[in-house]
Write a protein that holds these residues in place. Structure first.
Motif, short mmCIF file in Angstrom:
data_model
loop_
_atom_site.label_atom_id
_atom_site.label_comp_id
_atom_site.label_asym_id
_atom_site.label_seq_id
_atom_site.Cartn_x
_atom_site.Cartn_y
_atom_site.Cartn_z
N LEU A 1 0.82 -1.19 0.00
CA LEU A 1 0.00 0.00 0.00
C LEU A 1 0.87 1.26 0.00
CD1 LEU A 1 -2.82 1.22 0.10
CD2 LEU A 1 -2.72 1.04 2.57
N ALA A 2 1.92 1.26 0.82
CA ALA A 2 2.79 2.43 0.89
C ALA A 2 3.48 2.67 -0.45
CB ALA A 2 3.82 2.25 2.00
N LYS A 3 3.87 1.62 -1.15
CA LYS A 3 4.53 1.77 -2.45
C LYS A 3 3.59 2.42 -3.46
CE LYS A 3 7.73 -2.05 -1.91
NZ LYS A 3 8.14 -3.38 -2.37
N ILE A 4 2.34 1.99 -3.47
CA ILE A 4 1.34 2.57 -4.38
C ILE A 4 1.14 4.04 -4.03
CG2 ILE A 4 -1.09 2.52 -5.04
CD1 ILE A 4 -0.96 -0.54 -4.56
N TYR A 5 1.05 4.33 -2.76
CA TYR A 5 0.85 5.70 -2.28
C TYR A 5 2.00 6.60 -2.72
CZ TYR A 5 -0.13 9.38 1.17
OH TYR A 5 -0.40 10.56 1.79
N ARG A 6 3.22 6.09 -2.60
CA ARG A 6 4.40 6.88 -2.98
C ARG A 6 4.46 7.15 -4.48
NH1 ARG A 6 7.52 3.49 0.92
NH2 ARG A 6 7.66 4.76 2.79
N ARG A 7 3.96 6.21 -5.29
CA ARG A 7 3.98 6.38 -6.75
C ARG A 7 2.85 7.26 -7.26
NH1 ARG A 7 3.76 0.62 -8.60
NH2 ARG A 7 4.52 -0.17 -6.66
N SER A 8 1.90 7.58 -6.43
CA SER A 8 0.74 8.37 -6.83
C SER A 8 1.17 9.79 -7.21
CB SER A 8 -0.27 8.43 -5.68
OG SER A 8 -1.26 9.38 -5.97
N PRO A 9 0.57 10.34 -8.27
CA PRO A 9 0.89 11.71 -8.66
C PRO A 9 0.20 12.74 -7.75
CG PRO A 9 -0.76 10.81 -10.13
CD PRO A 9 -0.33 9.69 -9.22
N LEU A 10 -0.69 12.29 -6.89
CA LEU A 10 -1.39 13.21 -6.00
C LEU A 10 -0.43 13.76 -4.94
CD1 LEU A 10 -4.65 11.15 -5.44
CD2 LEU A 10 -4.35 13.14 -6.92
N PRO A 11 -0.63 14.98 -4.50
CA PRO A 11 0.25 15.52 -3.45
C PRO A 11 0.05 14.77 -2.14
CG PRO A 11 -1.57 17.02 -3.90
CD PRO A 11 -1.65 15.92 -4.92
N ARG A 12 1.12 14.59 -1.43
CA ARG A 12 1.04 13.90 -0.14
C ARG A 12 0.45 14.83 0.90
NH1 ARG A 12 5.69 11.98 -2.52
NH2 ARG A 12 5.69 9.74 -2.76
N PRO A 13 -0.43 14.31 1.74
CA PRO A 13 -1.01 15.17 2.77
C PRO A 13 0.04 15.57 3.80
CG PRO A 13 -1.81 12.92 3.00
CD PRO A 13 -0.98 12.97 1.76
N ARG A 14 -0.14 16.74 4.37
CA ARG A 14 0.74 17.21 5.43
C ARG A 14 0.58 16.29 6.64
NH1 ARG A 14 -2.52 21.29 5.12
NH2 ARG A 14 -2.61 21.51 7.38
N ALA A 15 1.62 16.17 7.44
CA ALA A 15 1.56 15.34 8.64
C ALA A 15 0.43 15.78 9.56
CB ALA A 15 2.90 15.38 9.38
N GLU A 16 0.23 17.09 9.67
CA GLU A 16 -0.82 17.63 10.54
C GLU A 16 -2.19 17.13 10.12
OE1 GLU A 16 1.41 19.64 8.91
OE2 GLU A 16 2.74 20.02 10.60
N LYS A 17 -2.42 17.03 8.81
CA LYS A 17 -3.71 16.56 8.30
C LYS A 17 -3.92 15.08 8.63
CE LYS A 17 -7.26 17.93 5.94
NZ LYS A 17 -8.16 18.92 6.51
N ILE A 18 -2.88 14.27 8.47
CA ILE A 18 -2.97 12.84 8.79
C ILE A 18 -3.26 12.67 10.28
CG2 ILE A 18 -1.68 10.67 8.92
CD1 ILE A 18 -0.08 11.69 6.45
N ILE A 19 -2.55 13.40 11.12
CA ILE A 19 -2.74 13.30 12.57
C ILE A 19 -4.14 13.77 12.96
CG2 ILE A 19 -1.93 14.16 14.80
CD1 ILE A 19 0.88 14.40 13.34
N GLU A 20 -4.58 14.86 12.36
CA GLU A 20 -5.93 15.38 12.64
C GLU A 20 -7.00 14.34 12.33
OE1 GLU A 20 -8.61 18.40 10.13
OE2 GLU A 20 -6.86 19.37 11.03
N ARG A 21 -6.87 13.68 11.21
CA ARG A 21 -7.85 12.65 10.84
C ARG A 21 -7.80 11.46 11.79
NH1 ARG A 21 -6.68 13.09 4.37
NH2 ARG A 21 -7.85 15.00 4.07
N ALA A 22 -6.60 11.08 12.20
CA ALA A 22 -6.46 9.97 13.15
C ALA A 22 -7.08 10.33 14.49
CB ALA A 22 -4.98 9.61 13.32
N GLU A 23 -6.91 11.58 14.93
CA GLU A 23 -7.52 12.01 16.20
C GLU A 23 -9.04 11.99 16.12
OE1 GLU A 23 -5.63 15.79 16.77
OE2 GLU A 23 -4.00 14.91 17.96
#
Length: 107
Positions: A1-23
């Protein structure tokens, strides 16, 4: 999954956004996630986005009862520590996930 995510042309979300969603998910309490599952998912999402997250494992002794715990740190700060329990845990010195990745890379 991480390999597919890294190859995606979409911009990577900021760490703050990932953490916010997890919270948000953690606060909804739709299910009781154990610290291992919760930490592994968050750590994987952050690392896939090239954020330098660290997976920590530690323990504590409460009146003779030893407990283990897993959590994620980013820039030395614990994530998803809603109950402010971080200081009650003694982390092992090694980043276990990085050690496992490095061990697999040398094989």
């Amino acid at each position: 999954l991480a390999k597919i995510y890294r190859r995606s042309p979409l911009p990577r979300p900021r760490a703050e956004k990932i953490i916010e969603r997890a919270e948000i998910v953690k606060n909804l309490q739709l299910w009781r996630a154990e610290c291992v599952a919760e930490s592994l998912v968050l750590w994987t999402c952050l690392r896939a986005g090239d954020h330098p997250a660290v997976l920590r494992v530690g323990c504590r002794n409460i009146f003779g009862h030893v407990e283990a715990h897993m959590w994620v740190e980013l820039d030395g700060k614990p994530l998803l520590d809603i109950d402010n329990e971080y200081e009650t845990w003694q982390a092992f010195d090694e980043d276990f996930a990085a050690a496992a990745v490095n061990a697999n890379a040398t094989r």
